[in-house]
Motif scaffolding. Sequence first.
Motif, PDB file in Angstrom:
ATOM      1  N   MET B 190     -30.062  13.936  53.408  1.00  0.00           N
ATOM      2  CA  MET B 190     -29.143  15.037  53.150  1.00  0.00           C
ATOM      3  C   MET B 190     -29.716  16.375  53.640  1.00  0.00           C
ATOM      4  SD  MET B 190     -26.205  14.268  51.955  1.00  0.00           S
ATOM      5  CE  MET B 190     -26.240  13.001  53.191  1.00  0.00           C
ATOM      6  N   ALA B 191     -31.041  16.514  53.537  1.00  0.00           N
ATOM      7  CA  ALA B 191     -31.662  17.766  53.951  1.00  0.00           C
ATOM      8  C   ALA B 191     -31.396  18.040  55.430  1.00  0.00           C
ATOM      9  CB  ALA B 191     -33.160  17.736  53.676  1.00  0.00           C
ATOM     10  N   VAL B 192     -31.283  16.988  56.241  1.00  0.00           N
ATOM     11  CA  VAL B 192     -31.044  17.213  57.675  1.00  0.00           C
ATOM     12  C   VAL B 192     -29.571  17.104  58.043  1.00  0.00           C
ATOM     13  CG1 VAL B 192     -33.335  16.542  58.436  1.00  0.00           C
ATOM     14  CG2 VAL B 192     -31.563  14.800  58.220  1.00  0.00           C
ATOM     15  N   THR B 193     -28.722  16.585  57.150  1.00  0.00           N
ATOM     16  CA  THR B 193     -27.313  16.399  57.492  1.00  0.00           C
ATOM     17  C   THR B 193     -26.416  17.465  56.884  1.00  0.00           C
ATOM     18  OG1 THR B 193     -27.680  14.007  57.514  1.00  0.00           O
ATOM     19  CG2 THR B 193     -25.403  14.746  57.468  1.00  0.00           C
ATOM     20  N   ALA B 194     -26.651  17.768  55.606  1.00  0.00           N
ATOM     21  CA  ALA B 194     -25.681  18.587  54.877  1.00  0.00           C
ATOM     22  C   ALA B 194     -25.912  20.080  55.066  1.00  0.00           C
ATOM     23  CB  ALA B 194     -25.738  18.235  53.399  1.00  0.00           C
ATOM     24  N   ASP B 195     -24.855  20.843  54.833  1.00  0.00           N
ATOM     25  CA  ASP B 195     -24.945  22.294  54.810  1.00  0.00           C
ATOM     26  C   ASP B 195     -25.053  22.780  53.372  1.00  0.00           C
ATOM     27  OD1 ASP B 195     -24.379  22.517  57.651  1.00  0.00           O
ATOM     28  OD2 ASP B 195     -22.347  21.887  57.101  1.00  0.00           O
ATOM     29  N   HIS B 196     -24.433  21.991  52.493  1.00  0.00           N
ATOM     30  CA  HIS B 196     -24.358  22.391  51.099  1.00  0.00           C
ATOM     31  C   HIS B 196     -24.665  21.163  50.253  1.00  0.00           C
ATOM     32  CE1 HIS B 196     -22.837  25.308  48.105  1.00  0.00           C
ATOM     33  NE2 HIS B 196     -22.592  24.228  47.392  1.00  0.00           N
ATOM     34  N   LEU B 197     -25.293  21.370  49.126  1.00  0.00           N
ATOM     35  CA  LEU B 197     -25.652  20.227  48.286  1.00  0.00           C
ATOM     36  C   LEU B 197     -25.030  20.331  46.905  1.00  0.00           C
ATOM     37  CD1 LEU B 197     -29.483  19.622  48.826  1.00  0.00           C
ATOM     38  CD2 LEU B 197     -27.573  18.247  49.687  1.00  0.00           C
ATOM     39  N   ILE B 198     -24.510  19.203  46.446  1.00  0.00           N
ATOM     40  CA  ILE B 198     -24.126  19.078  45.047  1.00  0.00           C
ATOM     41  C   ILE B 198     -24.969  17.935  44.496  1.00  0.00           C
ATOM     42  CG2 ILE B 198     -22.276  18.383  43.477  1.00  0.00           C
ATOM     43  CD1 ILE B 198     -20.367  19.809  45.491  1.00  0.00           C
ATOM     44  N   VAL B 199     -25.823  18.258  43.548  1.00  0.00           N
ATOM     45  CA  VAL B 199     -26.735  17.247  43.022  1.00  0.00           C
ATOM     46  C   VAL B 199     -26.308  16.888  41.606  1.00  0.00           C
ATOM     47  CG1 VAL B 199     -29.153  16.684  42.544  1.00  0.00           C
ATOM     48  CG2 VAL B 199     -28.586  18.271  44.400  1.00  0.00           C
ATOM     49  N   ILE B 200     -26.177  15.586  41.347  1.00  0.00           N
ATOM     50  CA  ILE B 200     -25.875  15.174  39.980  1.00  0.00           C
ATOM     51  C   ILE B 200     -26.906  14.168  39.485  1.00  0.00           C
ATOM     52  CG2 ILE B 200     -23.389  15.579  40.219  1.00  0.00           C
ATOM     53  CD1 ILE B 200     -23.002  12.529  40.211  1.00  0.00           C
ATOM     54  N   GLY B 201     -27.079  14.152  38.189  1.00  0.00           N
ATOM     55  CA  GLY B 201     -27.956  13.185  37.545  1.00  0.00           C
ATOM     56  C   GLY B 201     -27.316  12.813  36.230  1.00  0.00           C
ATOM     57  N   ARG B 202     -27.255  11.535  35.955  1.00  0.00           N
ATOM     58  CA  ARG B 202     -26.604  11.029  34.749  1.00  0.00           C
ATOM     59  C   ARG B 202     -25.229  11.653  34.530  1.00  0.00           C
ATOM     60  NH1 ARG B 202     -31.383  10.415  30.288  1.00  0.00           N
ATOM     61  NH2 ARG B 202     -32.637   8.962  31.492  1.00  0.00           N
ATOM     62  N   GLY B 203     -24.492  11.793  35.622  1.00  0.00           N
ATOM     63  CA  GLY B 203     -23.125  12.280  35.516  1.00  0.00           C
ATOM     64  C   GLY B 203     -22.982  13.782  35.341  1.00  0.00           C
ATOM     65  N   LYS B 204     -24.101  14.476  35.244  1.00  0.00           N
ATOM     66  CA  LYS B 204     -24.027  15.939  35.041  1.00  0.00           C
ATOM     67  C   LYS B 204     -24.419  16.684  36.306  1.00  0.00           C
ATOM     68  CE  LYS B 204     -24.865  16.589  30.099  1.00  0.00           C
ATOM     69  NZ  LYS B 204     -25.516  15.517  29.353  1.00  0.00           N
ATOM     70  N   LEU B 205     -23.817  17.858  36.487  1.00  0.00           N
ATOM     71  CA  LEU B 205     -24.147  18.684  37.637  1.00  0.00           C
ATOM     72  C   LEU B 205     -25.549  19.265  37.461  1.00  0.00           C
ATOM     73  CD1 LEU B 205     -22.876  19.858  40.261  1.00  0.00           C
ATOM     74  CD2 LEU B 205     -22.404  21.914  38.936  1.00  0.00           C
ATOM     75  N   GLN B 206     -26.393  19.105  38.505  1.00  0.00           N
ATOM     76  CA  GLN B 206     -27.754  19.635  38.431  1.00  0.00           C
ATOM     77  C   GLN B 206     -27.962  20.792  39.380  1.00  0.00           C
ATOM     78  OE1 GLN B 206     -29.652  18.472  36.053  1.00  0.00           O
ATOM     79  NE2 GLN B 206     -28.133  16.934  35.541  1.00  0.00           N
ATOM     80  N   ALA B 207     -27.257  20.787  40.493  1.00  0.00           N
ATOM     81  CA  ALA B 207     -27.414  21.872  41.465  1.00  0.00           C
ATOM     82  C   ALA B 207     -26.182  21.900  42.358  1.00  0.00           C
ATOM     83  CB  ALA B 207     -28.665  21.657  42.307  1.00  0.00           C
ATOM     84  N   ASP B 208     -25.793  23.097  42.766  1.00  0.00           N
ATOM     85  CA  ASP B 208     -24.641  23.295  43.645  1.00  0.00           C
ATOM     86  C   ASP B 208     -24.990  24.506  44.495  1.00  0.00           C
ATOM     87  OD1 ASP B 208     -22.239  23.771  44.844  1.00  0.00           O
ATOM     88  OD2 ASP B 208     -21.027  23.714  43.031  1.00  0.00           O
ATOM     89  N   MET B 209     -25.580  24.302  45.642  1.00  0.00           N
ATOM     90  CA  MET B 209     -26.080  25.426  46.456  1.00  0.00           C
ATOM     91  C   MET B 209     -26.280  24.998  47.910  1.00  0.00           C
ATOM     92  SD  MET B 209     -30.077  25.467  45.240  1.00  0.00           S
ATOM     93  CE  MET B 209     -29.721  25.679  43.500  1.00  0.00           C
ATOM     94  N   PRO B 210     -26.417  25.990  48.813  1.00  0.00           N
ATOM     95  CA  PRO B 210     -26.683  25.650  50.216  1.00  0.00           C
ATOM     96  C   PRO B 210     -28.021  24.913  50.348  1.00  0.00           C
ATOM     97  CG  PRO B 210     -26.056  27.953  49.998  1.00  0.00           C
ATOM     98  CD  PRO B 210     -26.254  27.438  48.614  1.00  0.00           C
ATOM     99  N   VAL B 211     -28.105  24.044  51.346  1.00  0.00           N
ATOM    100  CA  VAL B 211     -29.311  23.247  51.535  1.00  0.00           C
ATOM    101  C   VAL B 211     -30.542  24.137  51.700  1.00  0.00           C
ATOM    102  CG1 VAL B 211     -30.488  21.669  53.095  1.00  0.00           C
ATOM    103  CG2 VAL B 211     -28.108  21.277  52.517  1.00  0.00           C
ATOM    104  N   GLY B 212     -30.381  25.218  52.490  1.00  0.00           N
ATOM    105  CA  GLY B 212     -31.508  26.115  52.737  1.00  0.00           C
ATOM    106  C   GLY B 212     -32.064  26.671  51.438  1.00  0.00           C
ATOM    107  N   GLN B 213     -31.165  27.055  50.575  1.00  0.00           N
ATOM    108  CA  GLN B 213     -31.582  27.610  49.290  1.00  0.00           C
ATOM    109  C   GLN B 213     -32.297  26.548  48.448  1.00  0.00           C
ATOM    110  OE1 GLN B 213     -28.377  29.382  46.993  1.00  0.00           O
ATOM    111  NE2 GLN B 213     -29.664  29.470  45.164  1.00  0.00           N
ATOM    112  N   PHE B 214     -31.749  25.344  48.507  1.00  0.00           N
ATOM    113  CA  PHE B 214     -32.349  24.253  47.730  1.00  0.00           C
ATOM    114  C   PHE B 214     -33.781  24.003  48.208  1.00  0.00           C
ATOM    115  CE2 PHE B 214     -33.315  19.940  46.488  1.00  0.00           C
ATOM    116  CZ  PHE B 214     -32.699  19.808  45.251  1.00  0.00           C
ATOM    117  N   ILE B 215     -33.947  23.964  49.527  1.00  0.00           N
ATOM    118  CA  ILE B 215     -35.272  23.696  50.082  1.00  0.00           C
ATOM    119  C   ILE B 215     -36.232  24.826  49.724  1.00  0.00           C
ATOM    120  CG2 ILE B 215     -36.590  23.460  52.236  1.00  0.00           C
ATOM    121  CD1 ILE B 215     -34.156  21.948  53.371  1.00  0.00           C
ATOM    122  N   ALA B 216     -35.735  26.063  49.892  1.00  0.00           N
ATOM    123  CA  ALA B 216     -36.585  27.216  49.605  1.00  0.00           C
ATOM    124  C   ALA B 216     -36.995  27.211  48.142  1.00  0.00           C
ATOM    125  CB  ALA B 216     -35.847  28.504  49.947  1.00  0.00           C
ATOM    126  N   GLN B 217     -36.060  26.849  47.301  1.00  0.00           N
ATOM    127  CA  GLN B 217     -36.316  26.915  45.869  1.00  0.00           C
ATOM    128  C   GLN B 217     -37.207  25.776  45.385  1.00  0.00           C
ATOM    129  OE1 GLN B 217     -32.788  27.960  43.842  1.00  0.00           O
ATOM    130  NE2 GLN B 217     -33.542  27.398  41.819  1.00  0.00           N
TER     131      GLN B 217
END
Lengths: 282, 313
Positions: B190-217
């Motif tokens: 996903m890091a090389v394909t997506a522009d934006h990430l929505i991450v879920i775990g156990r059915g809950k939203l964990q992150a919703d942000m641009p890939v660049g921001q996710f990587i930086a963070q």
Amino acid sequence: MSTVTDKVPVFAGLAPLPEAKGRAGFGGALRSEWTKIRSVKSTLWTLAAAIVIGVGISALGNWGQSSHTTETAVELAHKDLVQRTMFGIILGQLVMVVFGALAVTAEYSTGMIRTSLSAQPRRLNVFFAKLVIVTLVAFVVGEIISFASFFIGAHFWATKGVTLTLSTHGALQAVIGGGLYLVGAALLAFGIGAALRHTAGAITLGVALLFVINIITNFMPTSWQNDIDKWLPYNAGSQVWATQHVADVGTSFSAWSGFGVYMGYAVIALILGLWVFERRDA
Amino acid sequence: MIEVRDLVKRYGDTTAVDHLSFAVEPGRITGFLGPNGAGKSTTMRLILGLDRPSSGSALIDGLPYRDLRDPLRYVGALLEARAVHGGRSAFNHLLYLAQTQGVPKRRVSEVLELVGLSGVAKKRTKGFSLGMGQRLGIAAALLGDPKILILDEPVNGLDPEGVLWVRQLLKALAGEGRTIFVSSHLMNEMAVTADHLIVIGRGKLQADMPVGQFIAQFSDTAVLVRTPEAEALRAAAGERGWTVADTDLDGALIVTGSTAPEIGELAAARGLVLHELTPQRASLEEAYMELTRETGEFAHRPAPAWGGADGRA
């Protein structure tokens, strides 16, 4: 496999689609279901098997009976030989159960139901389109079985001096009825299949209702049998492919009321199936 | 645009999707990330109207999926690779889909050509490899020239060439302004394909942000270095204020606070021999795993775990 180039203009070379006209509706669903039925070999083999078994058993049975009977033509004329010519329906119906059940359960066992329903999310369209196609196909195959059985059987009985034609009393209705009975078997199994979503379960229950239950009731006390027998799907439904009814004795239905009872079972199964198909997660 | 609002799906006592809300915007690839069992496939089935939500809603441009006039022309979906009847040919599989809403027959041949399956169009899909199955699924998704694509793990089972092909295809489709919603359980993909990430775990939203921001963070900039002159490199790096740590990989060092080019240039300037210089993404994968394992611990940064199995996770 396709060649990998750098920046692919995705639809280069693809003709643009015409503007969408109208919504995905019943007509499209019918065409789609017809393609589904005709494009799988196992369905075609099942239908071929129904014809071979239905007609084949009829032919063997009538050949055997006609060559071994000691009865005279006059005695035979009092028997329901028309129904006897279609003897193979008893086994043919089991193959029609397989056909009817598979028409719906194969979608669940392969997972393609999710593909089907994402293309056509209005499930009533899918259900009824499938139902129409299954009914038409079962009708054609059922009539082939009943007419072929009748003419082959009539040929054997002719050697005993009994003439059976479609203008024999009640014969035309009974022969058409034989095909209709087979449609009912397919529809019963279709409804059960939609309700259970499981091929083996649907076939087992279909066969049990049409076949095994008749064997079981033979072991019941006679008084029970008298009450229950005529309501059994096979006993009720088979009146429509008989030319003699013992309605006057009060144990049997007439042709069409018997067929009505029989189709009642199919309708109950179809309503259950429709409810599950429409309501439950795919 | 796909809009998911406070979506909940329960199966008995299990909550597969737990008050999930997000939006998938057009013109970019939105990666839907989560470990197996996180609820990605369930969410996609809910969006497609295949399953009924326990509460909440999922809308396609404001409409429930069931109310779309011609869904294939609007949304293309790839659910599982094997949502086909093995006894039917690839061509007929696409044909019955096309017929539901008047997509012309020649379009079937065209999309088969596009995904590279023309040669096996008349073959039963029973004999297809996993990769061919995926290509057929992608062909089905593209059949109606949809403006929205929903793809569940499209690179599963593909060889490297196939993975690259899917990646390029998705980028091109997004470039045409389409909405691309693609799930994966692999962070690095996903890091090389997506522009934006929505991450879920156990059915809950964990992150919703641009890939660049996710990587930086979430990722440390770390570089694995092998050199026969470890002490000299350690000293030189120390002068620049970079941190150098030992690993349990024999002799390899991990340098943080710098980048591979900077380290290479420093080594060249000092005349130091380097045997290996590898940028590390281990912490990004770790961050993702931590994020999806410990629900609600979104801001938690895990300790770097260097020198794992292959150091790259």
